[in-house]
Design a protein around this motif. Structure first.
Motif, short mmCIF file in Angstrom:
data_model
loop_
_atom_site.label_atom_id
_atom_site.label_comp_id
_atom_site.label_asym_id
_atom_site.label_seq_id
_atom_site.Cartn_x
_atom_site.Cartn_y
_atom_site.Cartn_z
N GLY A 132 0.82 -1.16 0.12
CA GLY A 132 0.05 0.04 0.01
C GLY A 132 0.79 1.24 -0.10
N ASP A 136 1.04 3.93 -2.99
CA ASP A 136 0.26 5.02 -2.21
C ASP A 136 -1.08 4.70 -2.52
N SER A 137 -1.59 3.33 -2.26
CA SER A 137 -3.04 3.17 -2.19
C SER A 137 -3.51 3.18 -0.66
N ALA A 138 -4.55 4.01 -0.50
CA ALA A 138 -4.97 4.09 0.81
C ALA A 138 -6.15 2.97 1.13
N ILE A 141 -3.97 0.17 2.50
CA ILE A 141 -3.51 0.30 3.81
C ILE A 141 -4.66 -0.07 4.49
N VAL A 142 -6.00 0.27 4.19
CA VAL A 142 -7.23 0.17 5.11
C VAL A 142 -7.22 -1.43 5.19
N HIS A 209 4.22 10.26 -1.86
CA HIS A 209 2.86 9.40 -1.53
C HIS A 209 1.97 10.37 -0.64
N ALA A 211 -1.40 10.17 -0.36
CA ALA A 211 -2.33 9.38 0.17
C ALA A 211 -1.97 8.75 1.57
N THR A 212 -0.70 8.49 1.42
CA THR A 212 -0.12 7.44 2.66
C THR A 212 0.87 8.08 3.62
N THR A 253 -2.79 3.38 13.14
CA THR A 253 -1.73 3.15 12.27
C THR A 253 -0.54 2.59 12.87
#
Length: 327
Positions: A132, A136-138, A141-142, A209, A211-212, A253
């Motif tokens: 993630g 840079d993928s939210a 990550i979720v 990045h 988004a992250t 987090t």
């Protein structure tokens, strides 16, 4: 309601039935003489309102039923009984607010064990979070947050502190102190493999990045969010509303911070490795502080209710004795 099933030594059956009969919120008491073979004894069953169960379970353990016989409790999903309704109405408080400390201790004991399954889930979650970060993928990550099993040992640590169970504290600490480093090492090796395959690269890691980037930028907000999530997670466990744990998992987090620290170490980004580790520490501290505070508040609240309940039961017992003597 909870359904209690007891194997009781014959010399304690009368005492147990008297305690259950006098308990506020208990009903549907049955006794089957000589039904138990291993261990030998009588089978005693009863239904008790969830909010009154903890005090009754403590009394039964005080009689040594857990040592000489057995105590089991199952949740009753459907009970069509006016006596059960009356028992729940007589019990103090609301069942959703009740804390079953015996159940809480048993649950967190299982969830805080450093097992192969625990390590597998934590490692997979950390690897997903690493991907993630790279993409840079939210969403990833979720997803990694939801897969992570770390709330179990965190809750176990808090429960062990409040219940003064050193073994549970040690078990939970071991799961955290070994689990996260092991997952980070595995993620570092995974990162090296992905780098060899051309899926990861230093340039990709250094790219912006947006988004992250919150993962390696800890602030006071990180602690506050973790604290609030810790309260929500603890309440979800004590009230048996486990569905709320998913929301808790995607609020903190921990796993993403561990993943980013592993990536940063593998690419020699020492500053980012430090800030990600600090993010991880802030979140763990916030959850532990919140969980301990919540359990302590619940223990004090229900302790007062239990004291009032015992006084009320004592008065009922005295009243029954007086009526029997008068009769």
């Amino acid at each position: 309601m909870l359904h209690l099933r007891l194997i009781v030594p014959t010399d304690l059956t009368d005492e147990v039935t008297e305690r259950i009969s006098a308990a506020v919120g208990a009903t549907h008491l049955t006794v089957v003489k000589g039904a138990a073979l291993d261990p030998t004894g009588d089978l005693v069953t009863a239904d008790v309102a969830r909010e009154a169960a903890d005090a009754l379970l403590a009394e039964l353990r005080g009689l040594g039923i857990d040592q000489r016989g057995s105590i089991s409790a199952d949740s009753v999903d459907l009970s069509l009984s006016s006596r059960a309704d009356a028992a729940e109405k007589a019990a103090p408080g609301d069942g959703a607010d009740a804390v079953l400390w015996e159940s809480m201790t048993e649950l967190t004991h299982e969830e805080s064990t450093l097992s192969v399954t625990y390590l597998a889930f934590l490692t997979l979650a950390t690897m997903l979070a690493a991907y993630g970060v790279m993409l840079d993928s939210a969403i990833l990550i979720v997803g990694a947050m939801a897969v992570g099993p770390e709330f179990g040992p965190l809750a176990g640590f808090c429960t062990g502190l409040i219940q003064r169970q050193r073994r549970l504290v040690r078990r939970s600490s071991t799961a955290l102190l070994i689990g996260f480093p092991a997952a980070m090492i595995a993620t570092g090796l995974f990162s090296a493999l992905m780098d060899v395959l051309g899926l990861f690269s230093h340039a990709r890691f250094d790219a912006p990045h947006p988004a992250t980037q919150f993962i390696w930028q800890p602030t006071a907000d990180s602690f506050v969010v973790a604290f609030l999530a810790g309260i929500a997670g603890t309440l979800s466990l004590t009230s048996a509303k486990s569905g709320a744990l998913v929301g808790v998992a995607i609020s903190v987090t921990t796993v993403p911070a561990a993943a980013d620290a592993a990536l940063a170490l593998s690419y020699g980004a020492w500053h980012e490795a430090f800030t990600s580790s600090w993010q991880l520490a802030l979140n763990l501290a916030g959850i532990i502080a919140a969980g301990t505070f919540t359990l302590l508040a619940q223990k004090l609240f229900w302790g007062r209710r239990t004291d009032r309940d015992r006084i009320s039961r004592g008065r009922r017992t005295v009243g029954r004795s007086s009526q029997a003597e008068a009769g």
